[in-house]
Design a protein around this motif. Structure first.
Motif, PDB file in Angstrom:
ATOM      1  N   SER A  42       0.825  -1.203   0.000  1.00 13.99           N
ATOM      2  CA  SER A  42       0.000   0.000   0.000  1.00 13.99           C
ATOM      3  C   SER A  42       0.862   1.257   0.000  1.00 13.99           C
ATOM      4  O   SER A  42       2.056   1.229   0.294  1.00 13.99           O
ATOM      5  N   GLU A  43       0.228   2.364  -0.317  1.00 17.89           N
ATOM      6  CA  GLU A  43       0.888   3.643  -0.093  1.00 17.89           C
ATOM      7  C   GLU A  43       1.270   3.751   1.385  1.00 17.89           C
ATOM      8  O   GLU A  43       0.608   3.184   2.259  1.00 17.89           O
ATOM      9  N   MET A  44       2.317   4.504   1.642  1.00 20.75           N
ATOM     10  CA  MET A  44       2.722   4.736   3.022  1.00 20.75           C
ATOM     11  C   MET A  44       1.591   5.443   3.780  1.00 20.75           C
ATOM     12  O   MET A  44       1.022   6.417   3.305  1.00 20.75           O
ATOM     13  N   VAL A  45       1.273   4.927   4.946  1.00 18.01           N
ATOM     14  CA  VAL A  45       0.199   5.481   5.767  1.00 18.01           C
ATOM     15  C   VAL A  45       0.785   5.993   7.074  1.00 18.01           C
ATOM     16  O   VAL A  45       1.524   5.268   7.753  1.00 18.01           O
ATOM     17  N   ALA A  46       0.484   7.225   7.422  1.00 14.61           N
ATOM     18  CA  ALA A  46       0.943   7.795   8.689  1.00 14.61           C
ATOM     19  C   ALA A  46       0.190   7.120   9.830  1.00 14.61           C
ATOM     20  O   ALA A  46      -1.039   7.150   9.883  1.00 14.61           O
ATOM     21  N   SER A  47       0.929   6.523  10.756  1.00 17.80           N
ATOM     22  CA  SER A  47       0.305   5.686  11.778  1.00 17.80           C
ATOM     23  C   SER A  47      -0.628   6.474  12.695  1.00 17.80           C
ATOM     24  O   SER A  47      -1.753   6.032  12.964  1.00 17.80           O
ATOM     25  N   GLU A  48      -0.203   7.631  13.159  1.00 16.93           N
ATOM     26  CA  GLU A  48      -1.063   8.397  14.063  1.00 16.93           C
ATOM     27  C   GLU A  48      -2.329   8.854  13.350  1.00 16.93           C
ATOM     28  O   GLU A  48      -3.437   8.780  13.908  1.00 16.93           O
ATOM     29  N   GLN A  69      -1.996 -10.965  -2.221  1.00 20.42           N
ATOM     30  CA  GLN A  69      -0.705 -10.592  -1.656  1.00 20.42           C
ATOM     31  C   GLN A  69      -0.637  -9.098  -1.398  1.00 20.42           C
ATOM     32  O   GLN A  69      -0.125  -8.330  -2.199  1.00 20.42           O
ATOM     33  N   THR A  70      -1.150  -8.678  -0.245  1.00 19.56           N
ATOM     34  CA  THR A  70      -1.196  -7.255   0.090  1.00 19.56           C
ATOM     35  C   THR A  70      -0.484  -6.993   1.405  1.00 19.56           C
ATOM     36  O   THR A  70      -0.728  -7.681   2.399  1.00 19.56           O
ATOM     37  N   ALA A  71       0.397  -5.997   1.398  1.00 16.13           N
ATOM     38  CA  ALA A  71       1.051  -5.547   2.624  1.00 16.13           C
ATOM     39  C   ALA A  71       0.655  -4.105   2.882  1.00 16.13           C
ATOM     40  O   ALA A  71       0.428  -3.326   1.953  1.00 16.13           O
ATOM     41  N   VAL A  72       0.583  -3.733   4.138  1.00 18.74           N
ATOM     42  CA  VAL A  72       0.264  -2.369   4.540  1.00 18.74           C
ATOM     43  C   VAL A  72       1.538  -1.715   5.039  1.00 18.74           C
ATOM     44  O   VAL A  72       2.202  -2.248   5.932  1.00 18.74           O
ATOM     45  N   GLN A  73       1.877  -0.560   4.471  1.00 16.06           N
ATOM     46  CA  GLN A  73       3.085   0.125   4.931  1.00 16.06           C
ATOM     47  C   GLN A  73       2.734   1.261   5.878  1.00 16.06           C
ATOM     48  O   GLN A  73       1.922   2.130   5.550  1.00 16.06           O
ATOM     49  N   LEU A  74       3.365   1.242   7.046  1.00 14.98           N
ATOM     50  CA  LEU A  74       3.139   2.259   8.064  1.00 14.98           C
ATOM     51  C   LEU A  74       4.391   3.096   8.262  1.00 14.98           C
ATOM     52  O   LEU A  74       5.518   2.609   8.167  1.00 14.98           O
ATOM     53  N   ALA A  75       4.178   4.369   8.579  1.00 16.53           N
ATOM     54  CA  ALA A  75       5.276   5.270   8.928  1.00 16.53           C
ATOM     55  C   ALA A  75       4.916   6.000  10.208  1.00 16.53           C
ATOM     56  O   ALA A  75       3.735   6.166  10.529  1.00 16.53           O
ATOM     57  N   GLY A  76       5.914   6.425  10.932  1.00 16.86           N
ATOM     58  CA  GLY A  76       5.669   7.171  12.158  1.00 16.86           C
ATOM     59  C   GLY A  76       6.939   7.357  12.953  1.00 16.86           C
ATOM     60  O   GLY A  76       7.996   6.828  12.592  1.00 16.86           O
ATOM     61  N   ARG A  77       6.819   8.096  14.036  1.00 15.97           N
ATOM     62  CA  ARG A  77       7.993   8.351  14.878  1.00 15.97           C
ATOM     63  C   ARG A  77       7.751   7.972  16.331  1.00 15.97           C
ATOM     64  O   ARG A  77       8.658   8.021  17.150  1.00 15.97           O
ATOM     65  N   ALA A  79       6.322   5.104  19.070  1.00 10.51           N
ATOM     66  CA  ALA A  79       6.057   3.678  19.200  1.00 10.51           C
ATOM     67  C   ALA A  79       4.580   3.398  19.467  1.00 10.51           C
ATOM     68  O   ALA A  79       4.020   2.424  18.945  1.00 10.51           O
ATOM     69  N   HIS A  80       3.946   4.235  20.267  1.00  2.70           N
ATOM     70  CA  HIS A  80       2.537   4.008  20.606  1.00  2.70           C
ATOM     71  C   HIS A  80       1.670   4.000  19.360  1.00  2.70           C
ATOM     72  O   HIS A  80       0.856   3.070  19.159  1.00  2.70           O
ATOM     73  N   TRP A  81       1.825   5.022  18.514  1.00  2.51           N
ATOM     74  CA  TRP A  81       0.974   5.108  17.333  1.00  2.51           C
ATOM     75  C   TRP A  81       1.312   4.033  16.309  1.00  2.51           C
ATOM     76  O   TRP A  81       0.422   3.490  15.643  1.00  2.51           O
ATOM     77  N   MET A  82       2.587   3.714  16.192  1.00  5.65           N
ATOM     78  CA  MET A  82       2.966   2.639  15.273  1.00  5.65           C
ATOM     79  C   MET A  82       2.337   1.318  15.705  1.00  5.65           C
ATOM     80  O   MET A  82       1.800   0.564  14.888  1.00  5.65           O
ATOM     81  N   ALA A  83       2.384   1.046  16.998  1.00  6.02           N
ATOM     82  CA  ALA A  83       1.813  -0.201  17.501  1.00  6.02           C
ATOM     83  C   ALA A  83       0.299  -0.231  17.319  1.00  6.02           C
ATOM     84  O   ALA A  83      -0.273  -1.245  16.904  1.00  6.02           O
ATOM     85  N   GLU A  84      -0.371   0.882  17.625  1.00  7.16           N
ATOM     86  CA  GLU A  84      -1.822   0.909  17.505  1.00  7.16           C
ATOM     87  C   GLU A  84      -2.264   0.774  16.059  1.00  7.16           C
ATOM     88  O   GLU A  84      -3.238   0.071  15.751  1.00  7.16           O
ATOM     89  N   ALA A  85      -1.558   1.436  15.143  1.00  7.19           N
ATOM     90  CA  ALA A  85      -1.911   1.328  13.732  1.00  7.19           C
ATOM     91  C   ALA A  85      -1.675  -0.094  13.227  1.00  7.19           C
ATOM     92  O   ALA A  85      -2.477  -0.634  12.464  1.00  7.19           O
ATOM     93  N   ALA A  86      -0.570  -0.698  13.634  1.00  2.70           N
ATOM     94  CA  ALA A  86      -0.283  -2.075  13.219  1.00  2.70           C
ATOM     95  C   ALA A  86      -1.340  -3.029  13.752  1.00  2.70           C
ATOM     96  O   ALA A  86      -1.819  -3.920  13.026  1.00  2.70           O
ATOM     97  N   ARG A  87      -1.726  -2.834  15.013  1.00  2.00           N
ATOM     98  CA  ARG A  87      -2.767  -3.690  15.599  1.00  2.00           C
ATOM     99  C   ARG A  87      -4.091  -3.535  14.837  1.00  2.00           C
ATOM    100  O   ARG A  87      -4.787  -4.512  14.549  1.00  2.00           O
ATOM    101  N   MET A  88      -4.429  -2.289  14.481  1.00  2.00           N
ATOM    102  CA  MET A  88      -5.664  -2.020  13.749  1.00  2.00           C
ATOM    103  C   MET A  88      -5.653  -2.691  12.384  1.00  2.00           C
ATOM    104  O   MET A  88      -6.614  -3.353  11.990  1.00  2.00           O
ATOM    105  N   MET A  89      -4.539  -2.542  11.648  1.00  2.00           N
ATOM    106  CA  MET A  89      -4.461  -3.108  10.303  1.00  2.00           C
ATOM    107  C   MET A  89      -4.456  -4.635  10.326  1.00  2.00           C
ATOM    108  O   MET A  89      -5.101  -5.291   9.505  1.00  2.00           O
ATOM    109  N   ALA A  90      -3.741  -5.202  11.259  1.00  2.00           N
ATOM    110  CA  ALA A  90      -3.735  -6.657  11.379  1.00  2.00           C
ATOM    111  C   ALA A  90      -5.123  -7.164  11.743  1.00  2.00           C
ATOM    112  O   ALA A  90      -5.582  -8.203  11.248  1.00  2.00           O
ATOM    113  N   GLY A  91      -5.817  -6.423  12.597  1.00  2.00           N
ATOM    114  CA  GLY A  91      -7.167  -6.803  12.976  1.00  2.00           C
ATOM    115  C   GLY A  91      -8.146  -6.752  11.819  1.00  2.00           C
ATOM    116  O   GLY A  91      -9.152  -7.465  11.816  1.00  2.00           O
ATOM    117  N   GLN A  92      -7.857  -5.893  10.830  1.00  2.00           N
ATOM    118  CA  GLN A  92      -8.727  -5.785   9.665  1.00  2.00           C
ATOM    119  C   GLN A  92      -8.366  -6.796   8.583  1.00  2.00           C
ATOM    120  O   GLN A  92      -9.021  -6.848   7.546  1.00  2.00           O
TER     121      GLN A  92
END
Length: 328
Positions: A42-48, A69-77, A79-92
């Motif tokens: 995917s396009e880079m997605v800002a985690s926060e 075959q789809t991967a989601v790309q996350l960006a951020g600075r 850790a909290h927002w990166m983790a929450e975004a990753a959890r959200m995307m994996a959950g979806q």
């Protein structure tokens, strides 16, 4: 050394679609995947922004996670927002979470994300640890050779990332300070390959089967990632994969087949973004298709200034027919 990819490779050497801002949206990824790409990102997605549900970010992340075959790309600075975004995307349903530590854009680097993280590997590892720690799906990393020629620390970042649980590393063969200038240095990826026991994918200037072979030979990478080479040529990844596997190469679509392909992509863009925004987004893709097909300038002007979808569709045969005068 045998390396195991965190996804079904489907061939002896995987060919992946690179994430490109404003380009690798869901409609384009589906066209590329339809030709058999090993993985689309995917396009880079800002985690926060993703977690806070800002509409533009959500639109980018309309992932089609039920697709293959789809991967989601996350960006951020943080850790909290990166983790929450990753959890959200994996959950979806995202099958892979990719972490961006390579984007050179000033607005990204200025926010201490993207390739800025190559200047602080300890902080980069905190982000990686945060993502790996909250998802069960594979986590991958995309980065560059380093910040500049005096900071070529991709091997160290890759080694530490693999130790933290990252399952694949993609390296763009330029530093951040090079942006996209000059030529990608595929040989400079070789130290990364030697530093880790996970798959390394070579990225940068891979626009043809010949370039892919050279990149693999010079880097020792286990696969390649194609970015701008797919613009206007979504079948290019499948062609590269066939050559690398020693299989017959299907020719690029032409004539009525090409018109049907581009028309379907155009209508998918309008359906995804809505009519007004879709018309604007589609123009760059139509321009790339025309360039790849050798279409004439007059047909291109007519299509790119048209304001009615029916008019655009009617003009596609002219747009995608090689300009005989230009070819003469």
């Amino acid at each position: 050394m045998t390396v195991l990819f965190p996804f079904d490779v489907g061939t002896s050497c995987p060919v992946l679609l690179a994430p490109m801002a404003g380009i690798t949206d869901l409609p384009f990824r589906r066209v590329v995947a339809g030709f058999g790409a090993s993985l689309v990102v995917s396009e880079m997605v800002a985690s926060e922004d993703m977690v806070r549900a800002r509409p533009s970010t959500r639109a980018k992340a309309e992932l089609g996670v039920a697709d293959g075959q789809t991967a989601v790309q996350l960006a951020g600075r943080e850790a909290h927002w990166m983790a929450e975004a990753a959890r959200m995307m994996a959950g979806q349903g995202a099958r892979i979470i990719d972490i961006n530590m390579g984007c050179p854009a000033k607005k990204v680097v200025g926010g201490l994300s993207g390739s800025a993280l190559m200047r602080d590997l300890d902080h980069a590892l905190r982000l990686i640890d945060a993502v790996v720690g909250v998802v069960d799906v594979p986590v991958t990393l995309k980065t560059r050779l380093g910040w500049d020629d005096d900071c070529l620390n991709a091997p160290e970042l890759a080694r530490r990332a693999a130790g933290a649980g990252v399952r694949m590393v993609t390296i763009h063969g330029r530093t951040r300070c090079q942006f996209y200038k000059g030529q990608a240095d595929w040989s400079a990826i070789a130290p990364v390959v030697q530093a880790v026991n996970v798959p390394v994918v070579a990225n940068g200037d891979i626009t043809s089967p010949h370039a892919a072979r050279q990149a693999l030979m010079q880097s020792g990478a286990a696969g390649v990632m194609v970015g701008r080479g797919a613009q206007g040529r979504p079948w290019r990844l499948a062609q590269i994969a066939a050559v690398l596997a020693g299989q017959p190469v299907l020719p690029a679509p032409q004539g009525a087949d090409l018109v049907a392909l581009v028309g379907a992509h155009y209508e998918a863009i309008l359906g995804f973004y809505g009519r007004d925004l879709g018309l604007r987004v589609a123009r760059k893709h139509l321009g790339w298709y025309a360039e790849a097909a050798g279409g004439g300038a007059s047909a291109r002007r007519a299509v790119l200034t048209a304001t009615a979808p029916a008019q655009v569709l009617a003009l596609l045969p002219d747009l995608l027919t090689p300009d005989q005068e230009a070819a003469a």
